[in-house]
Structure formats: C-alpha cells, structure tokens
Design a protein around this motif. Structure first.
Motif, PDB file in Angstrom:
ATOM      1  N   VAL A  75     -44.183  -8.127  -1.610  1.00  0.00           N
ATOM      2  CA  VAL A  75     -44.393  -6.794  -1.054  1.00  0.00           C
ATOM      3  C   VAL A  75     -45.287  -6.905   0.177  1.00  0.00           C
ATOM      4  N   GLY A  76     -44.740  -6.581   1.357  1.00  0.00           N
ATOM      5  CA  GLY A  76     -45.508  -6.635   2.582  1.00  0.00           C
ATOM      6  C   GLY A  76     -46.314  -5.377   2.798  1.00  0.00           C
ATOM      7  N   ARG A  77     -47.110  -5.388   3.825  1.00  0.00           N
ATOM      8  CA  ARG A  77     -47.953  -4.235   4.146  1.00  0.00           C
ATOM      9  C   ARG A  77     -47.195  -3.141   4.879  1.00  0.00           C
ATOM     10  N   GLU A  78     -46.115  -3.487   5.544  1.00  0.00           N
ATOM     11  CA  GLU A  78     -45.407  -2.516   6.378  1.00  0.00           C
ATOM     12  C   GLU A  78     -43.973  -2.328   5.884  1.00  0.00           C
ATOM     13  N   ASN A  79     -43.589  -1.083   5.741  1.00  0.00           N
ATOM     14  CA  ASN A  79     -42.190  -0.707   5.486  1.00  0.00           C
ATOM     15  C   ASN A  79     -41.630  -1.222   4.171  1.00  0.00           C
ATOM     16  N   VAL A  80     -42.496  -1.614   3.229  1.00  0.00           N
ATOM     17  CA  VAL A  80     -42.022  -2.080   1.928  1.00  0.00           C
ATOM     18  C   VAL A  80     -42.878  -1.449   0.833  1.00  0.00           C
ATOM     19  N   ILE A  81     -42.201  -0.865  -0.161  1.00  0.00           N
ATOM     20  CA  ILE A  81     -42.865  -0.277  -1.318  1.00  0.00           C
ATOM     21  C   ILE A  81     -42.392  -1.028  -2.558  1.00  0.00           C
ATOM     22  N   ALA A  82     -43.305  -1.443  -3.413  1.00  0.00           N
ATOM     23  CA  ALA A  82     -42.917  -2.125  -4.652  1.00  0.00           C
ATOM     24  C   ALA A  82     -42.189  -1.148  -5.560  1.00  0.00           C
ATOM     25  N   GLY A  83     -41.065  -1.570  -6.128  1.00  0.00           N
ATOM     26  CA  GLY A  83     -40.272  -0.690  -6.972  1.00  0.00           C
ATOM     27  C   GLY A  83     -39.781  -1.394  -8.225  1.00  0.00           C
ATOM     28  N   VAL A  84     -38.949  -0.686  -8.967  1.00  0.00           N
ATOM     29  CA  VAL A  84     -38.335  -1.177 -10.196  1.00  0.00           C
ATOM     30  C   VAL A  84     -36.833  -1.284  -9.943  1.00  0.00           C
ATOM     31  N   ASP A  85     -36.207  -2.295 -10.548  1.00  0.00           N
ATOM     32  CA  ASP A  85     -34.767  -2.452 -10.338  1.00  0.00           C
ATOM     33  C   ASP A  85     -34.013  -1.165 -10.666  1.00  0.00           C
ATOM     34  N   CYS A  86     -34.283  -0.583 -11.827  1.00  0.00           N
ATOM     35  CA  CYS A  86     -33.642   0.654 -12.240  1.00  0.00           C
ATOM     36  C   CYS A  86     -34.507   1.263 -13.336  1.00  0.00           C
ATOM     37  N   GLY A  87     -34.104   2.395 -13.891  1.00  0.00           N
ATOM     38  CA  GLY A  87     -34.868   2.990 -14.968  1.00  0.00           C
ATOM     39  C   GLY A  87     -34.788   2.151 -16.237  1.00  0.00           C
ATOM     40  N   PHE A  88     -35.870   2.127 -17.003  1.00  0.00           N
ATOM     41  CA  PHE A  88     -35.870   1.313 -18.218  1.00  0.00           C
ATOM     42  C   PHE A  88     -34.947   1.889 -19.285  1.00  0.00           C
ATOM     43  N   SER A  89     -34.630   3.160 -19.193  1.00  0.00           N
ATOM     44  CA  SER A  89     -33.529   3.711 -19.991  1.00  0.00           C
ATOM     45  C   SER A  89     -32.467   4.130 -18.988  1.00  0.00           C
ATOM     46  N   SER A  90     -31.826   3.130 -18.419  1.00  0.00           N
ATOM     47  CA  SER A  90     -31.009   3.369 -17.237  1.00  0.00           C
ATOM     48  C   SER A  90     -29.730   4.134 -17.518  1.00  0.00           C
ATOM     49  N   GLN A  91     -29.358   4.263 -18.776  1.00  0.00           N
ATOM     50  CA  GLN A  91     -28.315   5.207 -19.153  1.00  0.00           C
ATOM     51  C   GLN A  91     -28.837   5.983 -20.362  1.00  0.00           C
ATOM     52  N   ALA A  92     -28.853   7.292 -20.252  1.00  0.00           N
ATOM     53  CA  ALA A  92     -29.490   8.109 -21.281  1.00  0.00           C
ATOM     54  C   ALA A  92     -28.833   7.964 -22.649  1.00  0.00           C
ATOM     55  N   THR A  93     -27.589   7.525 -22.681  1.00  0.00           N
ATOM     56  CA  THR A  93     -26.894   7.380 -23.964  1.00  0.00           C
ATOM     57  C   THR A  93     -27.119   6.015 -24.597  1.00  0.00           C
ATOM     58  N   TYR A  94     -27.886   5.136 -23.944  1.00  0.00           N
ATOM     59  CA  TYR A  94     -28.110   3.787 -24.446  1.00  0.00           C
ATOM     60  C   TYR A  94     -29.555   3.627 -24.924  1.00  0.00           C
ATOM     61  N   ARG A  95     -29.747   2.686 -25.848  1.00  0.00           N
ATOM     62  CA  ARG A  95     -31.102   2.282 -26.213  1.00  0.00           C
ATOM     63  C   ARG A  95     -31.653   1.376 -25.115  1.00  0.00           C
ATOM     64  N   THR A  96     -32.941   1.552 -24.803  1.00  0.00           N
ATOM     65  CA  THR A  96     -33.542   0.664 -23.806  1.00  0.00           C
ATOM     66  C   THR A  96     -33.565  -0.764 -24.337  1.00  0.00           C
ATOM     67  N   GLU A  97     -33.375  -1.721 -23.445  1.00  0.00           N
ATOM     68  CA  GLU A  97     -33.358  -3.136 -23.817  1.00  0.00           C
ATOM     69  C   GLU A  97     -34.744  -3.763 -23.760  1.00  0.00           C
TER      70      GLU A  97
END
Length: 257
Positions: free
Chosen positions: A214-236
């Motif tokens: 993560v650099g100081r400019e133009n980059v924000i640390a994020g998450v690949d996707c939601g941890f319950s990335s489909q509401a009908t599925y159990r989180t892994e």
C-alpha cells in the motif's frame, strides 16, 4: 457448500420500477447512527450494477432492459450520494463476461463496451468523487487456476466513471498482478483499492506485507470481497479470523504513518 436459503433466479416480466426507497432509507439511517461513534473520514453504501439484476423476459432487447434497469438504479445511486455518502457499485459481472467460453474475444469486447456504456449512463451527472467501483473474479475458496487474468479487463474497468476502483489482489493467485501497473498509467484523479487481505482464506496476512503493498498516494488498502460474499452462503472464514485479518489491515498502513 450448503446454502442457507434456496437460490431463486430473478426475471423481469413487466416494466422496471424502483420500489426500494424505504429499505434504502433504513440502511442510510443505520449507517449514520453507526458513524456517530467513529472518527472515520468517509463512508459508502454498496449498490448493484445494472447488469446484475436478473434476466429479461419483458423488454424487446437486452439493451432496452438494461437501459431501463440503469434508469431506476440511478435513483438509488443518487439517494445514497444525497445522503452524504459515496456509492460503491458492486459488479462481478464484468470479469464473468471475460470468462464466458461461449463468446469469442470480439463478442466479449462488444458486450463489455455495452456494459460500460450502460453503467456510465446510470452514473451520468453524479459527482465522480462520490463513486467507487468494486469487482471480483471468483469469490469462493478454491484452486482458482481458471480465474480471469486481471489484465484481460482492467482497461475496460478504468473507463467506468468512478474515482476509486476496488478489485481482488490479496489471494495468492493474483498477488503478482500489481506488476500490471508498471504498464498502465492510472488516470489523473483516480485511486486504486486493491484487496490486501483475502476473504477466502483462514490465514491472516502479515501487517508488514500489507504495508509494502500500500503506497502513500492513490492507493487504499482493501479487502478482496465481502467475507460473506454471497448472502445465501456460509462464510468460509471463521469470525475470529476475520477480526484478526481486519486488525492486520489496519496495522499495515499505520506502519507508514
């Protein structure tokens, strides 16, 4: 993987109308209430891209259907922004298109251009600095050897009228793809939100590696996707591991402060 509820396909059988304002207002009110006890610099609410609202069984063409969906979703986008938040367009459908084995490259590119035109039409006139775009590849834990390479669709992604672009980069199959930005210049005023923690792994990333990515400019640390990335599925990922991953996500950028 066992579903918590049955998956029911959505199909349009009549004119598209927006009927979700009470539910949207509830989400807005809940987020405002939650923010009263924080010192964060900003917040966003997610919304779906026009291409993610089921299939068409009413309109004369797919283009007419998606245009109608774009118009009604614009109500949701505008309402979120008017409430003082950014809107995040959640769209896994663009990379899915590039993985469609029934289409050749020319057909994929034509359809990708159409997707982008429709989404930009829905976003027209809205303040670009209030718009985030999130996309993902394949959201489950697995070998991921058939994921769409980032390079295949990122140039299309950057044409979407958003200020921030969130994408998967934290799983081991895609960690190397930061080299792509050695070839492609990020447009002025844009920011990247690469995933630096993986939503499909119970291994906690080290803050030192997160800080390096993560650099100081133009980059924000994020998450690949939601941890319950489909509401009908159990989180892994176990909830205790999720908390540790977010602690690492916070600790990593803090090392550069």
């Amino acid at each position: 993987m066992r579903r918590l509820m049955p998956f029911v396909p959505v199909a349009c059988t009549g004119p598209v109308l927006y009927v979700g304002l009470p539910q949207l207002q509830r989400d807005i009110d809940n987020l405002k209430l939650a923010l009263q006890t924080t010192t964060c610099q900003g917040a966003f609410l997610p919304s779906v891209a026009p291409t993610g609202v089921g299939s068409n069984e009413f309109y004369g063409s797919e283009e007419d259907y998606l245009s109608a969906v774009a118009e009604v979703l614009r109500v949701e986008y505008q309402t979120i922004i008017d409430a003082g938040f950014s809107v995040q367009i959640d769209d896994p459908f663009l990379p899915d298109l590039f993985a469609d084995r029934h289409l050749d490259n020319a057909a994929i590119h034509r359809r990708a251009n159409a997707y982008i035109e429709i989404l930009n039409h829905a976003l027209r006139g809205l303040p670009q600095e209030k718009i985030r775009y999130h996309t993902c590849y394949i959201i489950n834990e697995g070998p991921r050897i058939h994921d769409v390479p980032f390079i295949e669709f990122v140039r299309f992604m950057l044409r979407i009228n958003a200020s921030d672009y969130s994408f998967e980069a934290g799983n081991v199959r895609h960690e190397h793809e930061y080299h792509f930005w050695e070839q492609v210049k990020l447009p002025e005023g844009k920011r990247l939100i690469p995933g630096v923690i993986c939503h499909a792994s119970n291994t906690v990333e080290h803050p030192e590696l997160i800080a390096e990515r993560v650099g100081r400019e133009n980059v924000i640390a994020g998450v690949d996707c939601g941890f319950s990335s489909q509401a009908t599925y159990r989180t892994e990922v176990h909830p205790t591991v999720i908390r540790e991953k977010f602690r690492a996500l916070r600790a990593g950028p803090a090392k550069d402060d």
